[in-house]
Scaffold this motif. Structure first.
Motif, PDB file in Angstrom:
ATOM      1  N   ASN A  98       0.829  -1.216   0.000  1.00 24.37           N
ATOM      2  CA  ASN A  98       0.000   0.000   0.000  1.00 24.37           C
ATOM      3  C   ASN A  98       0.860   1.261   0.000  1.00 24.37           C
ATOM      4  N   ARG A  99       1.975   1.221  -0.732  1.00 22.61           N
ATOM      5  CA  ARG A  99       2.872   2.373  -0.712  1.00 22.61           C
ATOM      6  C   ARG A  99       2.246   3.589  -1.380  1.00 22.61           C
ATOM      7  N   SER A 100       1.243   3.389  -2.269  1.00 23.31           N
ATOM      8  CA  SER A 100       0.624   4.529  -2.933  1.00 23.31           C
ATOM      9  C   SER A 100      -0.187   5.386  -1.976  1.00 23.31           C
ATOM     10  N   SER A 101      -0.661   4.811  -0.886  1.00 28.01           N
ATOM     11  CA  SER A 101      -1.449   5.558   0.090  1.00 28.01           C
ATOM     12  C   SER A 101      -0.646   5.938   1.314  1.00 28.01           C
ATOM     13  N   GLY A 102       0.679   5.802   1.211  1.00 32.91           N
ATOM     14  CA  GLY A 102       1.524   6.149   2.346  1.00 32.91           C
ATOM     15  C   GLY A 102       1.866   4.913   3.163  1.00 32.91           C
ATOM     16  N   THR A 103       2.856   5.067   4.028  1.00 37.16           N
ATOM     17  CA  THR A 103       3.275   3.976   4.892  1.00 37.16           C
ATOM     18  C   THR A 103       3.021   4.363   6.332  1.00 37.16           C
ATOM     19  N   ALA A 104       3.516   3.514   7.234  1.00 36.39           N
ATOM     20  CA  ALA A 104       3.271   3.745   8.660  1.00 36.39           C
ATOM     21  C   ALA A 104       3.854   5.081   9.115  1.00 36.39           C
ATOM     22  N   ASP A 105       4.998   5.498   8.530  1.00 36.94           N
ATOM     23  CA  ASP A 105       5.633   6.734   8.987  1.00 36.94           C
ATOM     24  C   ASP A 105       5.861   7.735   7.873  1.00 36.94           C
ATOM     25  N   LEU A 106       5.378   7.477   6.667  1.00 34.33           N
ATOM     26  CA  LEU A 106       5.526   8.407   5.557  1.00 34.33           C
ATOM     27  C   LEU A 106       4.161   8.678   4.926  1.00 34.33           C
ATOM     28  N   PRO A 107       3.754   9.938   4.847  1.00 39.13           N
ATOM     29  CA  PRO A 107       2.479  10.257   4.204  1.00 39.13           C
ATOM     30  C   PRO A 107       2.556  10.067   2.696  1.00 39.13           C
ATOM     31  N   ALA A 108       1.387   9.996   2.067  1.00 45.78           N
ATOM     32  CA  ALA A 108       1.323   9.715   0.633  1.00 45.78           C
ATOM     33  C   ALA A 108       2.039  10.771  -0.191  1.00 45.78           C
ATOM     34  N   GLU A 109       1.929  12.057   0.188  1.00 52.26           N
ATOM     35  CA  GLU A 109       2.585  13.115  -0.581  1.00 52.26           C
ATOM     36  C   GLU A 109       4.095  12.976  -0.526  1.00 52.26           C
ATOM     37  N   THR A 110       4.627  12.587   0.619  1.00 52.52           N
ATOM     38  CA  THR A 110       6.072  12.378   0.732  1.00 52.52           C
ATOM     39  C   THR A 110       6.512  11.207  -0.131  1.00 52.52           C
ATOM     40  N   VAL A 111       5.720  10.146  -0.151  1.00 54.94           N
ATOM     41  CA  VAL A 111       6.035   8.996  -1.005  1.00 54.94           C
ATOM     42  C   VAL A 111       6.066   9.426  -2.467  1.00 54.94           C
ATOM     43  N   ARG A 112       5.117  10.278  -2.873  1.00 57.62           N
ATOM     44  CA  ARG A 112       5.078  10.745  -4.263  1.00 57.62           C
ATOM     45  C   ARG A 112       6.332  11.560  -4.587  1.00 57.62           C
ATOM     46  N   LEU A 113       6.739  12.444  -3.669  1.00 59.28           N
ATOM     47  CA  LEU A 113       7.922  13.255  -3.909  1.00 59.28           C
ATOM     48  C   LEU A 113       9.185  12.404  -3.988  1.00 59.28           C
ATOM     49  N   ILE A 114       9.260  11.363  -3.178  1.00 57.41           N
ATOM     50  CA  ILE A 114      10.422  10.462  -3.240  1.00 57.41           C
ATOM     51  C   ILE A 114      10.476   9.766  -4.588  1.00 57.41           C
ATOM     52  N   GLY A 115       9.321   9.376  -5.105  1.00 52.79           N
ATOM     53  CA  GLY A 115       9.286   8.734  -6.418  1.00 52.79           C
ATOM     54  C   GLY A 115       9.691   9.661  -7.545  1.00 52.79           C
ATOM     55  N   ALA A 116       9.578  10.982  -7.332  1.00 53.52           N
ATOM     56  CA  ALA A 116       9.913  11.955  -8.374  1.00 53.52           C
ATOM     57  C   ALA A 116      11.269  12.606  -8.130  1.00 53.52           C
ATOM     58  N   CYS A 117      12.107  12.024  -7.283  1.00 59.37           N
ATOM     59  CA  CYS A 117      13.400  12.647  -6.962  1.00 59.37           C
ATOM     60  C   CYS A 117      14.291  12.785  -8.190  1.00 59.37           C
ATOM     61  N   ARG A 118      14.194  11.856  -9.140  1.00 56.20           N
ATOM     62  CA  ARG A 118      15.058  11.927 -10.326  1.00 56.20           C
ATOM     63  C   ARG A 118      14.617  13.044 -11.260  1.00 56.20           C
ATOM     64  N   SER A 119      13.321  13.194 -11.452  1.00 56.43           N
ATOM     65  CA  SER A 119      12.821  14.205 -12.380  1.00 56.43           C
ATOM     66  C   SER A 119      12.711  15.582 -11.741  1.00 56.43           C
ATOM     67  N   ASP A 120      12.566  15.651 -10.421  1.00 57.99           N
ATOM     68  CA  ASP A 120      12.425  16.931  -9.716  1.00 57.99           C
ATOM     69  C   ASP A 120      13.306  16.909  -8.475  1.00 57.99           C
ATOM     70  N   PRO A 121      14.628  16.973  -8.666  1.00 57.63           N
ATOM     71  CA  PRO A 121      15.530  16.868  -7.496  1.00 57.63           C
ATOM     72  C   PRO A 121      15.378  18.011  -6.504  1.00 57.63           C
ATOM     73  N   ALA A 122      14.913  19.185  -6.943  1.00 55.11           N
ATOM     74  CA  ALA A 122      14.774  20.309  -6.028  1.00 55.11           C
ATOM     75  C   ALA A 122      13.715  20.051  -4.970  1.00 55.11           C
ATOM     76  N   SER A 123      12.713  19.234  -5.280  1.00 54.63           N
ATOM     77  CA  SER A 123      11.641  18.923  -4.327  1.00 54.63           C
ATOM     78  C   SER A 123      11.849  17.596  -3.619  1.00 54.63           C
ATOM     79  N   CYS A 124      12.992  16.955  -3.845  1.00 61.21           N
ATOM     80  CA  CYS A 124      13.239  15.643  -3.241  1.00 61.21           C
ATOM     81  C   CYS A 124      13.393  15.787  -1.727  1.00 61.21           C
ATOM     82  N   PRO A 125      12.629  15.040  -0.929  1.00 64.72           N
ATOM     83  CA  PRO A 125      12.718  15.180   0.530  1.00 64.72           C
ATOM     84  C   PRO A 125      13.842  14.374   1.170  1.00 64.72           C
ATOM     85  N   VAL A 126      14.566  13.584   0.384  1.00 64.66           N
ATOM     86  CA  VAL A 126      15.649  12.764   0.940  1.00 64.66           C
ATOM     87  C   VAL A 126      16.889  13.637   1.118  1.00 64.66           C
TER      88      VAL A 126
END
Length: 249
Positions: A98-126
């Motif tokens: 259920n990673r699309s809806s977030g995990t136990a300690d990561l909200p869904a929006e953060t998961v989406r931003l992590i998935g887009a780290c390559r295309s949008d590195p400025a918004s990468c939360p890592v």
């Protein structure tokens, strides 16, 4: 047990001082040591409400002690310095349901931003990783931070193991700071009590093979340093060169 040993050592020291003082006084030596009096007796803990049955399970699940093998990540020579932290975090998310809806300690929006780290590195939360031998096995672990909404931070520690990678810590909090002190990872978090803060030290536990919160305390916040008064330095007055009059006539 440690407190009892300290009390015994202090009692023995006090008795030794008293005996030494008596010997010096008997010899007629002036200015010798004097006894400070009897040492206070050790007081053991008093058990309150002994009729209550002990609890057998924790009331809340904080996730401490949970570990996870990160699939698809190879660690040549168990050297985590070569790893890409974004790839490590993304691989860990793929292993969770259920990673699309977030995990136990990561909200869904953060998961989406992590998935887009390559295309949008400025918004990468890592955040950039840090490295420290936290397990004492002579090999560095990798410490990764992930920015969360509301100024919170998820902290994860990854341990190289057998050519692969194991997550040995995953926790989230609104932090003041994160520090590495020896083999401890220390997280400072604000308290609802003015002038105090929470401080949690996470340490490696070889039996659980995970990092556990070995010290969790509330402490007074250190006082802020007083601001230094602003001072100005006068520019030095230019001296006239030799042979030239300082006064224009």
């Amino acid at each position: 047990m440690r407190r009892e040993r300290r009390v015994r050592s202090r009692t023995a020291a006090a008795v030794g001082v008293a005996v030494g003082a008596a010997l010096l006084a008997g010899c007629g030596v002036g200015g010798g040591l004097q006894s400070a009096g009897r040492a206070p007796a050790a007081v053991g803990p008093a058990l309150l409400w002994p009729e209550l049955p002990p609890a057998s399970a924790a009331p809340y699940d904080y996730g401490e002690g949970e570990t996870a093998r990160i699939p698809g990540i190879k660690v040549p020579d168990d050297d985590v310095h070569r790893l890409d932290p974004v790839a490590v975090v993304q691989a860990g998310l793929k292993a969770q349901p259920n990673r699309s809806s977030g995990t136990a300690d990561l909200p869904a929006e953060t998961v989406r931003l992590i998935g887009a780290c390559r295309s949008d590195p400025a918004s990468c939360p890592v955040l950039r990783p840090y490295f420290r031998d936290l397990t004492g096995d002579g090999k560095d672990e990798m410490v990764v931070g992930i920015r969360l909404p509301d100024h919170q931070l998820s902290v994860r520690v990854y341990m190289p193991e057998g050519g692969g990678l194991t997550r040995i810590l995953s926790t989230s909090d609104a932090v003041i700071s994160v520090q590495l002190a020896g083999r401890d990872l220390i997280m400072r978090a604000p308290s609802a009590i003015t002038g105090y803060e929470y401080r949690t030290a996470w340490s490696w536990d070889s039996r659980q093979r995970a990092m556990l919160p070995t010290r969790d305390e509330i402490l007074r916040t250190p006082p802020s340093p007083a601001p230094r008064p602003h001072t100005t330095t006068a520019e030095p007055t230019a001296k006239p060169s030799a042979g030239v009059s300082a006064e224009r006539r």
